[in-house]
Motif scaffolding. Structure first.
Motif, PDB file in Angstrom:
ATOM      1  N   LYS A 166      49.177 118.039   0.643  1.00 14.77           N
ATOM      2  CA  LYS A 166      50.156 117.194   1.607  1.00 14.77           C
ATOM      3  C   LYS A 166      50.933 116.423   0.509  1.00 14.77           C
ATOM      4  O   LYS A 166      50.430 115.828  -0.357  1.00 14.77           O
ATOM      5  N   ARG A 167      52.226 116.307   1.077  1.00 14.57           N
ATOM      6  CA  ARG A 167      53.381 115.463   0.286  1.00 14.57           C
ATOM      7  C   ARG A 167      52.734 113.903   0.044  1.00 14.57           C
ATOM      8  O   ARG A 167      52.916 113.412  -0.773  1.00 14.57           O
ATOM      9  N   SER A 168      52.143 113.538   1.151  1.00 12.99           N
ATOM     10  CA  SER A 168      51.894 111.973   1.161  1.00 12.99           C
ATOM     11  C   SER A 168      50.960 111.686   0.314  1.00 12.99           C
ATOM     12  O   SER A 168      50.654 110.443   0.142  1.00 12.99           O
ATOM     13  N   THR A 210      50.822 112.249  -2.894  1.00 13.92           N
ATOM     14  CA  THR A 210      51.694 112.184  -4.299  1.00 13.92           C
ATOM     15  C   THR A 210      51.541 110.646  -4.165  1.00 13.92           C
ATOM     16  O   THR A 210      52.154 109.965  -3.253  1.00 13.92           O
ATOM     17  N   LEU A 269      57.047 110.426  -5.984  1.00 13.78           N
ATOM     18  CA  LEU A 269      57.987 110.750  -4.955  1.00 13.78           C
ATOM     19  C   LEU A 269      59.315 110.111  -5.403  1.00 13.78           C
ATOM     20  O   LEU A 269      60.315 110.950  -4.960  1.00 13.78           O
ATOM     21  N   GLN A 306      60.844 112.307  -8.111  1.00 14.88           N
ATOM     22  CA  GLN A 306      61.150 113.628  -7.502  1.00 14.88           C
ATOM     23  C   GLN A 306      62.478 113.749  -6.701  1.00 14.88           C
ATOM     24  O   GLN A 306      63.283 114.621  -6.733  1.00 14.88           O
ATOM     25  N   MET A 358      60.838 119.568  -3.008  1.00 15.48           N
ATOM     26  CA  MET A 358      59.970 118.365  -3.192  1.00 15.48           C
ATOM     27  C   MET A 358      60.209 117.440  -2.367  1.00 15.48           C
ATOM     28  O   MET A 358      59.339 116.605  -1.854  1.00 15.48           O
ATOM     29  N   GLU A 368      60.905 118.120   0.868  1.00 16.81           N
ATOM     30  CA  GLU A 368      60.336 118.557   2.156  1.00 16.81           C
ATOM     31  C   GLU A 368      59.034 118.368   2.477  1.00 16.81           C
ATOM     32  O   GLU A 368      58.086 118.369   1.688  1.00 16.81           O
ATOM     33  N   ASP A 369      58.660 117.439   3.548  1.00 17.06           N
ATOM     34  CA  ASP A 369      57.349 117.181   3.935  1.00 17.06           C
ATOM     35  C   ASP A 369      56.453 118.363   4.080  1.00 17.06           C
ATOM     36  O   ASP A 369      56.929 119.668   4.589  1.00 17.06           O
ATOM     37  N   PHE A 370      55.212 118.277   3.747  1.00 14.05           N
ATOM     38  CA  PHE A 370      54.125 119.558   4.032  1.00 14.05           C
ATOM     39  C   PHE A 370      52.664 119.128   3.947  1.00 14.05           C
ATOM     40  O   PHE A 370      52.474 117.886   3.563  1.00 14.05           O
ATOM     41  N   ASP A 371      52.220 119.672   4.755  1.00 11.94           N
ATOM     42  CA  ASP A 371      50.580 119.488   4.927  1.00 11.94           C
ATOM     43  C   ASP A 371      49.792 120.571   5.468  1.00 11.94           C
ATOM     44  O   ASP A 371      50.216 121.140   6.499  1.00 11.94           O
ATOM     45  N   CYS A 414      48.238 113.278  -7.715  1.00 10.86           N
ATOM     46  CA  CYS A 414      47.798 112.469  -6.751  1.00 10.86           C
ATOM     47  C   CYS A 414      46.272 112.021  -7.073  1.00 10.86           C
ATOM     48  O   CYS A 414      45.744 112.538  -8.107  1.00 10.86           O
TER      49      CYS A 414
END
Length: 263
Positions: free
Chosen positions: A121-123, A125, A130, A133, A174, A176-179, A201
């Motif tokens: 998940k992006r959060s 990192t 971020l 990026q 990079m 884009e949010d993802f989980d 991370c």
């Protein structure tokens, strides 16, 4: 030079060694050749298929976003194209995310998966990463010209002038949010999560991923009866960073120890 016309992309790949097939996937802004220092270790007893992913190395970009699930579908199509019988898939960074998505989206096609240095998940990192990026785009080309990534792209790419386009696409991806928490929770392919102890991370994130896979819930037992039910594993490699893991002999040593277990 070998290419496979699969899934709408002309995918470059190389085959090294003999034995059980293993697909090895590189990191962002790299190519298969980035594994050259550790490739001999992987080819001991394995047929290694090195792939240059969309827009990287000798694989030209196509008119679609640089999205990890789409790239995973490319790898699944390559498995069919080459007639591989349940290969193992090992990936680092971008390639680690792709390897994980192959296991999620095409579990029937692969035997085992090793996903290295790829958060789910992006959060997870670190905020400063971020921020860095967020500065990756075509305007950064001048700052990249002294880097090994730029040199390799100019040497290998079918269209060297596409480097700014690659930076734009990677930057957009990079951002884009993802989980993928729920997808990982349902993984059916035995998977090893690998990270450096000083990765992008925190180690705690990769422990959390392992927990989604039934890991770290109880003592493993004398006979391993308490290990994760799906055959999953976790490795935090000492003394490494996101930028050195793929060159460390600990990477193939750890990955192969997991892959060479009997099913």
């Amino acid at each position: 030079m070998t290419y496979a016309d699969v899934n709408g992309i002309n995918l470059y790949y190389e085959i090294h060694g003999t034995g059980r097939p293993l697909i090895l996937l590189h990191g962002g802004l790299g190519s298969g050749e980035m594994f050259a220092p550790i490739l001999p270790r992987f080819t001991e007893g394995h047929q290694v298929i090195l792939v240059d992913l969309q827009g990287h190395g000798r694989t030209a970009d196509i008119d679609r976003p640089l999205e990890i699930p789409l790239i995973a579908d490319d790898i699944a199509a390559l498995i069919d194209h080459l007639g591989l019988e349940k290969p193992d898939v090992v990936g680092y960074s971008l390639g680690g995310g792709v390897a994980m998505q192959v296991a999620i989206r095409h579990p029937q096609k692969i035997r085992r998966c090793v996903s290295a240095s790829a958060g789910i998940k992006r959060s997870a990192t670190y905020p400063e990463i971020l921020e860095q990026q967020g500065q990756v785009n075509a305007a950064a080309v001048e700052f990249m010209k002294e880097t090994p990534m730029y040199e390799a792209y100019q040497r290998l790419a079918p269209r060297p002038e596409d480097f700014p386009r690659l930076l734009d696409k990677i930057g957009a991806a990079m951002a884009e949010d993802f989980d993928f928490t729920e997808e990982v929770r349902g993984l059916q392919v035995p998977t090893m999560i690998v990270a450096a102890d000083a990765d992008m991370c925190p180690p705690s994130h990769f422990v959390e991923v392992f927990a989604l896979l039934d890991g770290g819930q109880r003592d493993g037992g004398w006979m391993g009866e308490g290990r994760p039910k799906g055959g999953h594993a976790l490795a935090i490699l000492p003394g490494l960073t996101h930028y050195s893991l793929f060159l460390s002999p600990l990477f193939p040593q750890t990955a192969l120890a997991f892959l060479d277990q009997q099913d």
